[in-house]
Motif scaffolding. Structure first.
Motif, PDB file in Angstrom:
ATOM      1  N   ALA A  46       0.805  -1.222   0.000  1.00  0.00           N
ATOM      2  CA  ALA A  46       0.000   0.000   0.000  1.00  0.00           C
ATOM      3  C   ALA A  46       0.838   1.272   0.000  1.00  0.00           C
ATOM      4  O   ALA A  46       0.397   2.289  -0.524  1.00  0.00           O
ATOM      5  CB  ALA A  46      -0.936   0.012   1.202  1.00  0.00           C
ATOM      6  N   HIS A  47       2.033   1.256   0.575  1.00  0.00           N
ATOM      7  CA  HIS A  47       2.795   2.502   0.600  1.00  0.00           C
ATOM      8  C   HIS A  47       3.342   2.876  -0.778  1.00  0.00           C
ATOM      9  O   HIS A  47       3.921   3.939  -0.953  1.00  0.00           O
ATOM     10  CB  HIS A  47       3.889   2.496   1.674  1.00  0.00           C
ATOM     11  CG  HIS A  47       4.891   1.393   1.574  1.00  0.00           C
ATOM     12  ND1 HIS A  47       4.722   0.197   2.207  1.00  0.00           N
ATOM     13  CD2 HIS A  47       6.067   1.318   0.923  1.00  0.00           C
ATOM     14  CE1 HIS A  47       5.755  -0.583   1.943  1.00  0.00           C
ATOM     15  NE2 HIS A  47       6.590   0.075   1.172  1.00  0.00           N
ATOM     16  N   PHE A  48       3.131   2.016  -1.781  1.00  0.00           N
ATOM     17  CA  PHE A  48       3.466   2.348  -3.166  1.00  0.00           C
ATOM     18  C   PHE A  48       2.226   2.812  -3.937  1.00  0.00           C
ATOM     19  O   PHE A  48       2.280   2.947  -5.158  1.00  0.00           O
ATOM     20  CB  PHE A  48       4.060   1.131  -3.886  1.00  0.00           C
ATOM     21  CG  PHE A  48       5.513   0.890  -3.586  1.00  0.00           C
ATOM     22  CD1 PHE A  48       6.507   1.475  -4.353  1.00  0.00           C
ATOM     23  CD2 PHE A  48       5.893   0.065  -2.546  1.00  0.00           C
ATOM     24  CE1 PHE A  48       7.847   1.246  -4.093  1.00  0.00           C
ATOM     25  CE2 PHE A  48       7.224  -0.166  -2.271  1.00  0.00           C
ATOM     26  CZ  PHE A  48       8.206   0.427  -3.046  1.00  0.00           C
ATOM     27  N   ASN A  49       1.113   3.047  -3.264  1.00  0.00           N
ATOM     28  CA  ASN A  49      -0.133   3.409  -3.955  1.00  0.00           C
ATOM     29  C   ASN A  49      -0.002   4.675  -4.790  1.00  0.00           C
ATOM     30  O   ASN A  49      -0.511   4.735  -5.906  1.00  0.00           O
ATOM     31  CB  ASN A  49      -1.284   3.553  -2.955  1.00  0.00           C
ATOM     32  CG  ASN A  49      -1.851   2.218  -2.545  1.00  0.00           C
ATOM     33  OD1 ASN A  49      -1.537   1.188  -3.144  1.00  0.00           O
ATOM     34  ND2 ASN A  49      -2.667   2.214  -1.512  1.00  0.00           N
ATOM     35  N   LEU A 100      10.483   7.091  -0.279  1.00  0.00           N
ATOM     36  CA  LEU A 100       9.718   6.641   0.882  1.00  0.00           C
ATOM     37  C   LEU A 100      10.608   6.521   2.112  1.00  0.00           C
ATOM     38  O   LEU A 100      10.194   6.854   3.216  1.00  0.00           O
ATOM     39  CB  LEU A 100       9.049   5.292   0.592  1.00  0.00           C
ATOM     40  CG  LEU A 100       7.852   5.330  -0.351  1.00  0.00           C
ATOM     41  CD1 LEU A 100       7.435   3.924  -0.730  1.00  0.00           C
ATOM     42  CD2 LEU A 100       6.694   6.065   0.288  1.00  0.00           C
ATOM     43  N   LYS A 101      11.834   6.042   1.921  1.00  0.00           N
ATOM     44  CA  LYS A 101      12.753   5.922   3.060  1.00  0.00           C
ATOM     45  C   LYS A 101      13.115   7.291   3.615  1.00  0.00           C
ATOM     46  O   LYS A 101      13.262   7.456   4.815  1.00  0.00           O
ATOM     47  CB  LYS A 101      14.023   5.172   2.639  1.00  0.00           C
ATOM     48  CG  LYS A 101      13.818   3.686   2.511  1.00  0.00           C
ATOM     49  CD  LYS A 101      15.100   2.997   2.106  1.00  0.00           C
ATOM     50  CE  LYS A 101      14.880   1.508   1.900  1.00  0.00           C
ATOM     51  NZ  LYS A 101      16.103   0.838   1.426  1.00  0.00           N
ATOM     52  N   GLN A 102      13.283   8.276   2.732  1.00  0.00           N
ATOM     53  CA  GLN A 102      13.609   9.623   3.187  1.00  0.00           C
ATOM     54  C   GLN A 102      12.427  10.267   3.894  1.00  0.00           C
ATOM     55  O   GLN A 102      12.596  10.992   4.865  1.00  0.00           O
ATOM     56  CB  GLN A 102      14.036  10.505   2.017  1.00  0.00           C
ATOM     57  CG  GLN A 102      15.392  10.146   1.457  1.00  0.00           C
ATOM     58  CD  GLN A 102      15.730  10.939   0.201  1.00  0.00           C
ATOM     59  OE1 GLN A 102      14.925  11.709  -0.298  1.00  0.00           O
ATOM     60  NE2 GLN A 102      16.936  10.734  -0.311  1.00  0.00           N
ATOM     61  N   ASP A 103      11.221  10.021   3.391  1.00  0.00           N
ATOM     62  CA  ASP A 103      10.035  10.608   4.000  1.00  0.00           C
ATOM     63  C   ASP A 103       9.679   9.965   5.327  1.00  0.00           C
ATOM     64  O   ASP A 103       9.055  10.586   6.181  1.00  0.00           O
ATOM     65  CB  ASP A 103       8.825  10.495   3.063  1.00  0.00           C
ATOM     66  CG  ASP A 103       8.976  11.368   1.837  1.00  0.00           C
ATOM     67  OD1 ASP A 103       9.843  12.260   1.851  1.00  0.00           O
ATOM     68  OD2 ASP A 103       8.222  11.156   0.868  1.00  0.00           O
TER      69      ASP A 103
END
Length: 162
Positions: free
Chosen positions: A55-58, A87-90
């Motif tokens: 889901a975090h790639f939505n 995503l890792k940076q956020d």
């Protein structure tokens, strides 16, 4: 053949390892199927990868679906790696700190007792007197001065005769 196809269809990226290795595993299974004369198109493989992402790639999936052009597998890998890095940076790591005071809960116990005392005082508070006239022995709803004032206030005044 069926076990390879079933494993390809049931693969889900769980966020462990990196996304490039995951996509390469899917590609290896697809190439094994191709050797068995079951060829999957690159577009289908790209869609299968997208479906298997969590889901975090939505937002990434939405961006792909909004574009007119289709990506190759190499383009998908590069975009996924960039998305994973973003995503890792956020993702902010946070720790919830808890501190204990020196009195180890005595203050909280005291606060609870004080709160209970306030509740008990409110429940057992006896009327001290009339709120309207201030005299003791009766309450406002029994006060004759209050009833007289109320009747005078709410009854319309009659015109005075001359």
């Amino acid at each position: 053949m069926t076990s390879l196809l079933a494993s390809l269809m049931s693969m889900k990226y769980k966020g462990r390892g990196n996304v490039r290795e995951y996509i390469m595993k899917m590609y290896q299974i697809a190439s094994k199927l191709k050797a068995l004369k079951i060829e999957l198109s690159e577009d289908l493989l790209v869609l299968m990868v997208l479906v298997s992402l969590p889901a975090h790639f939505n937002q990434f999936k939405v961006n792909y679906n909004c574009q007119r052009e289709k990506w190759t597998l190499n383009e998908l890998i590069s975009h996924c790696v960039q998305g994973e890095e973003r995503l890792k940076q956020d993702k902010t790591e946070s720790a919830h700190l808890a501190s204990a005071s020196k009195d180890k809960g005595k203050k909280r116990k005291h606060e609870n007792e004080a709160a209970k005392g306030l509740v008990q005082k409110k429940q057992h508070k006896e009327p001290t007197g009339c709120f309207f006239c201030g005299k003791t022995g009766h309450v406002k709803k029994e006060c004759t001065k209050y009833h007289a004032w109320r009747a005078k206030k709410w009854l319309p005044e009659l015109p005075k005769a001359k």
